[in-house]
Motif scaffolding. Structure first.
Motif, short mmCIF file in Angstrom:
data_model
loop_
_atom_site.label_atom_id
_atom_site.label_comp_id
_atom_site.label_asym_id
_atom_site.label_seq_id
_atom_site.Cartn_x
_atom_site.Cartn_y
_atom_site.Cartn_z
N PRO A 152 4.37 -49.34 -90.18
CA PRO A 152 4.84 -50.72 -90.38
C PRO A 152 6.05 -50.84 -91.30
N VAL A 153 6.00 -50.12 -92.42
CA VAL A 153 7.13 -50.18 -93.36
C VAL A 153 8.36 -49.52 -92.75
N ALA A 154 8.16 -48.39 -92.07
CA ALA A 154 9.29 -47.70 -91.44
C ALA A 154 9.96 -48.60 -90.41
N LYS A 155 9.16 -49.32 -89.64
CA LYS A 155 9.71 -50.22 -88.62
C LYS A 155 10.50 -51.35 -89.27
N ALA A 156 9.96 -51.92 -90.36
CA ALA A 156 10.64 -53.02 -91.04
C ALA A 156 11.95 -52.55 -91.68
N VAL A 157 11.92 -51.38 -92.30
CA VAL A 157 13.12 -50.84 -92.95
C VAL A 157 14.20 -50.58 -91.89
N GLN A 158 13.81 -49.95 -90.79
CA GLN A 158 14.80 -49.66 -89.75
C GLN A 158 15.36 -50.94 -89.14
N PHE A 159 14.50 -51.95 -88.96
CA PHE A 159 14.98 -53.22 -88.40
C PHE A 159 16.07 -53.83 -89.28
N THR A 160 15.82 -53.85 -90.59
CA THR A 160 16.80 -54.45 -91.50
C THR A 160 18.08 -53.62 -91.55
N ARG A 161 17.95 -52.30 -91.55
CA ARG A 161 19.15 -51.45 -91.57
C ARG A 161 19.96 -51.65 -90.28
N GLU A 162 19.30 -51.72 -89.15
CA GLU A 162 20.02 -51.93 -87.89
C GLU A 162 20.66 -53.32 -87.84
N HIS A 163 19.98 -54.29 -88.44
CA HIS A 163 20.56 -55.64 -88.51
C HIS A 163 21.83 -55.63 -89.35
N LEU A 164 21.79 -54.90 -90.46
CA LEU A 164 22.98 -54.78 -91.30
C LEU A 164 24.11 -54.10 -90.53
N ASP A 165 23.81 -52.98 -89.87
CA ASP A 165 24.85 -52.26 -89.14
C ASP A 165 25.40 -53.08 -87.98
N GLY A 166 24.54 -53.86 -87.36
CA GLY A 166 24.98 -54.65 -86.22
C GLY A 166 25.87 -55.82 -86.60
N ASN A 167 25.70 -56.34 -87.83
CA ASN A 167 26.45 -57.52 -88.23
C ASN A 167 27.56 -57.23 -89.25
N ALA A 168 27.40 -56.13 -89.98
CA ALA A 168 28.43 -55.74 -90.96
C ALA A 168 28.72 -54.26 -90.75
N ASP A 169 29.19 -53.96 -89.56
CA ASP A 169 29.43 -52.57 -89.17
C ASP A 169 30.37 -51.88 -90.15
N GLY A 170 29.93 -50.75 -90.67
CA GLY A 170 30.75 -49.97 -91.60
C GLY A 170 30.44 -50.20 -93.06
N PHE A 171 29.70 -51.27 -93.38
CA PHE A 171 29.43 -51.55 -94.79
C PHE A 171 28.57 -50.47 -95.42
N ALA A 172 27.52 -50.06 -94.72
CA ALA A 172 26.64 -49.02 -95.28
C ALA A 172 27.43 -47.74 -95.54
N ALA A 173 28.28 -47.35 -94.59
CA ALA A 173 29.08 -46.14 -94.78
C ALA A 173 30.06 -46.30 -95.94
N PHE A 174 30.68 -47.48 -96.04
CA PHE A 174 31.62 -47.74 -97.14
C PHE A 174 30.90 -47.64 -98.49
N LEU A 175 29.78 -48.31 -98.61
CA LEU A 175 29.06 -48.32 -99.88
C LEU A 175 28.50 -46.93 -100.20
N ARG A 176 28.04 -46.25 -99.16
CA ARG A 176 27.53 -44.89 -99.36
C ARG A 176 28.63 -43.99 -99.91
N GLY A 177 29.83 -44.12 -99.35
CA GLY A 177 30.93 -43.30 -99.83
C GLY A 177 31.28 -43.57 -101.28
N GLU A 178 31.21 -44.83 -101.68
CA GLU A 178 31.54 -45.18 -103.07
C GLU A 178 30.46 -44.73 -104.05
N LEU A 179 29.20 -44.88 -103.65
CA LEU A 179 28.10 -44.60 -104.58
C LEU A 179 27.68 -43.13 -104.61
N SER A 180 27.97 -42.39 -103.55
CA SER A 180 27.51 -41.00 -103.49
C SER A 180 28.32 -40.09 -104.41
N ARG A 181 29.45 -40.56 -104.88
CA ARG A 181 30.28 -39.72 -105.76
C ARG A 181 29.55 -39.32 -107.02
#
Length: 357
Positions: A152-181
């Protein structure tokens, strides 16, 4: 040892039994003299083709050997001490077994040794997976229950992540690049007040640490991964085909190794996925989002502006960055935080770490 003391026992018209090989191991461990075990030949082999390796590389315990601390090599030095690490081998053309130096065998047998070594490794993998399958049987129900509890938690987490990617494409990758340093740590530079030849001296000040970076990690799809894991569990419930070492590298061995590798992948993934899911749920915590907004207000951040906060039952994102703008009203399902995440996978459920059955 002189030449007259060399012995040959051409009695193994079939592969030696497991009982014989296990006894050979015990004898070596107890005496340090693998060449003195019953019916082990010590003369030089005449036929080097079709050799079958019966063990991996074994270190002979030298302290237990009488006299010379090295073992004579029947291949190149049958009457004088030569090596301390060797392998058990069957020579089917001569119907004999010997303890041979692994370096000597590789040098003198050439391609025949490489083929034998490959076959031995295949045999060991098949044996390992057969043993693992037996250990799975009393544990597969518990493993599937653990997976069901994560679902249940895995499904909810994936749903929200896919919703983010579908509506703000590239944001996760952008933020990941900034924070992973800096592994999620956010630093800003502050003027220390000191000067060096007129130049301002800055110090790095830790603004805070962003938790839950797994949520924005590349291709994070925990629900899809769990479904693949369940497919492997279904396969584990099906018995492996019958295989014996004498069968060699046939299609049955390939099937066993292929299915076994998938089962190993499943266990390795399942061990880490539970922690990844728990970590991902931390990303949308109020404290985390507040830290990101605080960073966004700083002139040194990569944001021109950033709003990232809970509004009602979802999370509102509006960001302007040097690479573009992003907007999303993230839908967060109740199970994102409403379902408990089970404790780490119990060692008792892991057929690779628990006591063999």
């Amino acid at each position: 040892m002189d030449g007259s003391a060399l012995v040959v026992y051409p009695i193994f018209n079939e592969r030696p039994s497991e009982e014989y090989i296990q006894g050979w191991h015990r004898h070596m461990d107890e005496t340090g003299s693998p060449e003195t075990y019953e019916n082990v030949s010590t003369n030089k082999p005449d036929a080097l083709e079709n050799v079958v390796l019966l063990s991996g590389e074994l270190q002979v315990p030298p302290a237990k050997r009488l006299g010379n601390r090295l073992v004579p090599c029947p291949i190149c030095s049958p009457t004088t001490p030569k090596f301390s690490k060797g392998r058990m081998a069957w020579f089917p053309d001569e119907q004999t077994v010997r303890f041979i130096g692994h370096d000597c065998a590789a040098r003198h047998f050439g391609e025949n040794y490489r083929i034998a070594d490959r076959r031995y490794k295949i045999e060991q993998r098949c044996r390992f997976y057969q043993h693992m399958w037996r250990n799975f049987e009393p544990r597969i129900d518990g493993l599937e229950q653990f997976i069901d509890a994560l679902m249940p938690v895995a499904k909810a987490v994936q749903f929200t992540r896919e919703h983010l990617d579908g509506n703000a494409d590239g944001f996760a990758a952008f933020l990941r690049g900034e924070l992973s340093r800096h592994d999620g740590r956010i630093f800003i530079k502050e003027d220390t007040g000191a000067r060096d030849r007129g130049q301002i001296i800055f110090s790095d000040v830790l603004l805070g640490v962003v938790d839950g970076l797994t949520f924005i990690s590349r291709n994070f799809r925990p629900h899809s991964t769990l479904l693949s894991i369940l497919d492997v569990c279904a396969d584990i419930r099906m018995p492996l085909p019958t295989w014996q070492p004498i069968d060699g590298d046939n299609d049955t061995a390939k099937e066993i190794i292929g299915r076994g590798r998938r089962a190993e992948w499943m266990l390795k993934t399942l061990r880490s996925l539970r922690d990844d899911i728990q970590d991902a749920t931390q990303f949308l915590r109020d404290k985390n989002l507040a830290l990101l907004e605080q960073w966004g207000r700083n002139d040194q951040s990569p944001f021109i502006s950033l709003v990232f906060r809970w509004e009602g039952i979802g999370v509102h994102l509006r960001a302007e960055t040097y690479v573009g703008a992003y907007y999303c009203n993230m839908v967060v399902l109740d199970d994102f935080y409403g379902k408990p995440i089970p404790s780490a996978l119990s060692p008792a459920l892991d057929p690779l770490t628990s006591t063999p059955v």
